[in-house]
Write a protein that holds these residues in place. Structure first.
Motif, PDB file in Angstrom:
ATOM      1  N   SER A  34      -5.475 -17.385  19.393  1.00 48.52           N
ATOM      2  CA  SER A  34      -4.159 -16.580  19.667  1.00 48.52           C
ATOM      3  C   SER A  34      -3.315 -16.770  18.022  1.00 48.52           C
ATOM      4  N   GLU A  47       2.227 -13.682  18.194  1.00 51.31           N
ATOM      5  CA  GLU A  47       1.648 -12.472  18.628  1.00 51.31           C
ATOM      6  C   GLU A  47       2.349 -12.126  19.833  1.00 51.31           C
ATOM      7  N   THR A  48       2.675 -10.547  20.088  1.00 46.76           N
ATOM      8  CA  THR A  48       3.383 -10.072  21.211  1.00 46.76           C
ATOM      9  C   THR A  48       2.352  -9.288  21.714  1.00 46.76           C
ATOM     10  N   ARG A  49       2.375  -9.526  23.171  1.00 50.31           N
ATOM     11  CA  ARG A  49       1.588  -8.687  23.979  1.00 50.31           C
ATOM     12  C   ARG A  49       2.488  -7.702  24.639  1.00 50.31           C
ATOM     13  N   GLU A  50       1.764  -6.166  24.578  1.00 54.51           N
ATOM     14  CA  GLU A  50       2.413  -5.147  25.234  1.00 54.51           C
ATOM     15  C   GLU A  50       1.778  -4.880  26.448  1.00 54.51           C
ATOM     16  N   LYS A  51       2.634  -4.639  27.387  1.00 59.30           N
ATOM     17  CA  LYS A  51       1.948  -4.287  28.702  1.00 59.30           C
ATOM     18  C   LYS A  51       2.166  -2.656  28.978  1.00 59.30           C
TER      19      LYS A  51
END
Length: 99
Positions: free
Chosen positions: A2, A6-10
């Motif tokens: 990772s 870091e940005t996780r987009e749902k």
């Protein structure tokens, strides 16, 4: 591995049933009852008894809904039925209404 920050987009996906439209058959004084039953059996895939019942409803009430379908299917069935009616010289009329 990772990466920091870091940005996780749902992603949300909404799946909906397509809107349905009623195919409405209208009565006239010229299209034979046998032809109407034939259309209901061949194009709308009704059994003979249901087709006869629907035909009588159209005859007695002036109109009847003969099925509910997504718009493209409803429009295709109407076009096929009216095309066959025109070939036979009948003023047979169907419309599509939002259900």
């Amino acid at each position: 591995m990772s990466v920091q920050g870091e940005t996780r987009e749902k992603t949300r996906i909404n799946i909906r049933e397509p809107r349905h439209y009623r195919v409405v058959m209208h009565n006239d004084d010229f299209t034979p009852m046998d032809f109407v039953v034939e259309i209901l059996v061949d194009i709308f895939h009704k059994g003979i008894l249901e087709a006869e019942r629907l035909m009588m409803t159209v005859h007695e009430s002036g109109r009847a809904a003969v099925g509910a379908y997504p718009y493209d299917i409803a429009a295709t069935k109407v076009q096929a039925a009216q095309s066959r009616a025109r070939e036979q010289g009948y003023p047979f009329r169907l419309t599509v209404e939002e259900a």
